[in-house]
Motif scaffolding. Structure first.
Motif, mmCIF file in Angstrom:
data_model
loop_
_atom_site.group_PDB
_atom_site.id
_atom_site.type_symbol
_atom_site.label_atom_id
_atom_site.label_comp_id
_atom_site.label_asym_id
_atom_site.label_seq_id
_atom_site.Cartn_x
_atom_site.Cartn_y
_atom_site.Cartn_z
ATOM 1 N N ARG A 21 2.908 -1.873 -9.072
ATOM 2 C CA ARG A 21 2.045 -1.190 -8.103
ATOM 3 C C ARG A 21 1.826 -2.038 -6.851
ATOM 4 N NH1 ARG A 21 -2.028 2.790 -10.106
ATOM 5 N NH2 ARG A 21 -3.581 1.242 -10.277
ATOM 6 N N CYS A 109 -3.648 4.534 -1.080
ATOM 7 C CA CYS A 109 -4.483 4.920 -2.238
ATOM 8 C C CYS A 109 -3.973 6.223 -2.838
ATOM 9 C CB CYS A 109 -5.949 5.050 -1.818
ATOM 10 S SG CYS A 109 -6.702 3.459 -1.445
ATOM 11 N N ASP A 110 -3.580 7.172 -1.985
ATOM 12 C CA ASP A 110 -3.050 8.447 -2.486
ATOM 13 C C ASP A 110 -1.751 8.203 -3.255
ATOM 14 O OD1 ASP A 110 -5.174 9.635 -1.275
ATOM 15 O OD2 ASP A 110 -4.064 10.406 0.447
ATOM 16 N N ASP A 113 -2.435 6.658 -6.597
ATOM 17 C CA ASP A 113 -3.453 7.353 -7.412
ATOM 18 C C ASP A 113 -4.735 6.548 -7.586
ATOM 19 O OD1 ASP A 113 -2.078 9.728 -7.842
ATOM 20 O OD2 ASP A 113 -0.932 8.844 -9.497
ATOM 21 N N LEU A 114 -5.140 5.882 -6.528
ATOM 22 C CA LEU A 114 -6.402 5.130 -6.577
ATOM 23 C C LEU A 114 -7.497 6.039 -6.021
ATOM 24 C CD1 LEU A 114 -5.009 1.753 -5.170
ATOM 25 C CD2 LEU A 114 -5.554 2.263 -7.547
ATOM 26 N N GLU A 115 -7.866 7.023 -6.851
ATOM 27 C CA GLU A 115 -8.748 8.083 -6.352
ATOM 28 C C GLU A 115 -10.157 7.619 -6.020
ATOM 29 O OE1 GLU A 115 -8.461 11.000 -9.399
ATOM 30 O OE2 GLU A 115 -6.349 11.375 -8.925
ATOM 31 N N ASP A 116 -10.620 6.581 -6.702
ATOM 32 C CA ASP A 116 -12.021 6.203 -6.513
ATOM 33 C C ASP A 116 -12.235 5.125 -5.443
ATOM 34 O OD1 ASP A 116 -10.732 4.271 -7.920
ATOM 35 O OD2 ASP A 116 -12.329 3.922 -9.368
#
Ligand code: SAM
Length: 231
Positions: A21, A109-110, A113-116
């Protein structure tokens, strides 16, 4: 980049499974850097060491468990985003006054998948009016001199929390110049620690400033005042 990351993660005693990542983030960074100014560091292994591993070294110097963290003047995401990639329990806010950089960080982030993760386009001294003393930790690297940086960051930290200033090892004068600002803003120097950036052959310094009491409401001042008359 992968090899430099894996070796560095090992040297830091961190799990290697965050390497893919981080590498993806590095690829996005270098691609976007072709069309906008995000970093002067362009060799992939240097990005790995001087951006990712430099940021991640903080994990061995501070307890981040379940903490909220605001990265003030995050730029291309340092130190906050590598920390969050390797430590999903960190509740991260990335703050920068340049909208294009925040748009890039939202894209990363998108993609990962770092949604928070909260990406905020704003100035630290203005952000403080709505988010005063609401973070466990603030961190900042390469944004301003320590006296100015304290006024941008300490108002955001709750009493009992800490401000982490990432500096070079020749910052002794800056630290003494910041003594008054730290006291006035409710801080106390807790620890000054040098750390090696794995594989980079450089030593950097982390100044941890504990928030021991509330910051007086008149701080932070407008940026022009902070700059003209640092505390
Ligand atoms: N922290 C990153 C790093 O170490 O790579 C970026 C450093 S860059 C030299 C400084 C960043 O701080 C810029 O992106 C700039 O827009 C941001 N900045 C400067 N003053 C700020 C302020 N008052 N509030 C929020 N961001 C600020």
């Amino acid at each position: 980049m992968r090899e430099a990351l894996v070796r560095g993660l090992r040297a830091l005693g961190l799990p290697e499974d965050c390497a893919p990542r981080l590498e993806r983030y590095g690829e996005l960074l270098l691609k976007k850097n072709e069309v906008m100014n995000l970093t002067a560091i362009t060799a992939p292994e240097d990005v790995a060491r001087l951006h990712f591993l430099d940021s991640l070294a903080l994990l061995n110097l501070t307890d981040f468990s379940g903490k909220s963290l605001v990265d003030v003047g995050t730029g291309a995401g340092f130190p906050g985003l590598p920390l969050r990639i390797c430590r999903p329990d960190i509740r991260l806010t990335l703050l920068d006054s340049l909208g294009k950089r925040i748009t890039f960080l939202q894209e990363v982030c998108d993609a990962l998948d770092l949604e928070d993760v909260t990406c905020v386009h704003g100035r630290a001294e203005e952000f403080a009016s709505a988010h005063r003393e609401s973070f466990d930790l603030a961190a900042s690297r390469a944004v301003a001199s320590l006296p100015m940086l304290c006024e941008l960051c300490l108002p955001l930290v709750r009493p009992g929390g800490a401000f982490l200033a990432m500096k070079s090892v020749d910052c002794a004068q800056e630290l003494s110049a910041a003594a008054k600002a730290i006291k006035v803003l409710g801080g106390e120097v807790e620890e000054v620690r040098d750390y090696e950036v794995p594989g980079a052959g450089v030593t950097h310094r982390l100044i941890s400033i504990r928030k021991v009491c509330s910051t007086p409401p008149k701080y932070p001042r407008a940026f022009a005042k902070i700059k003209k008359a640092p505390l």
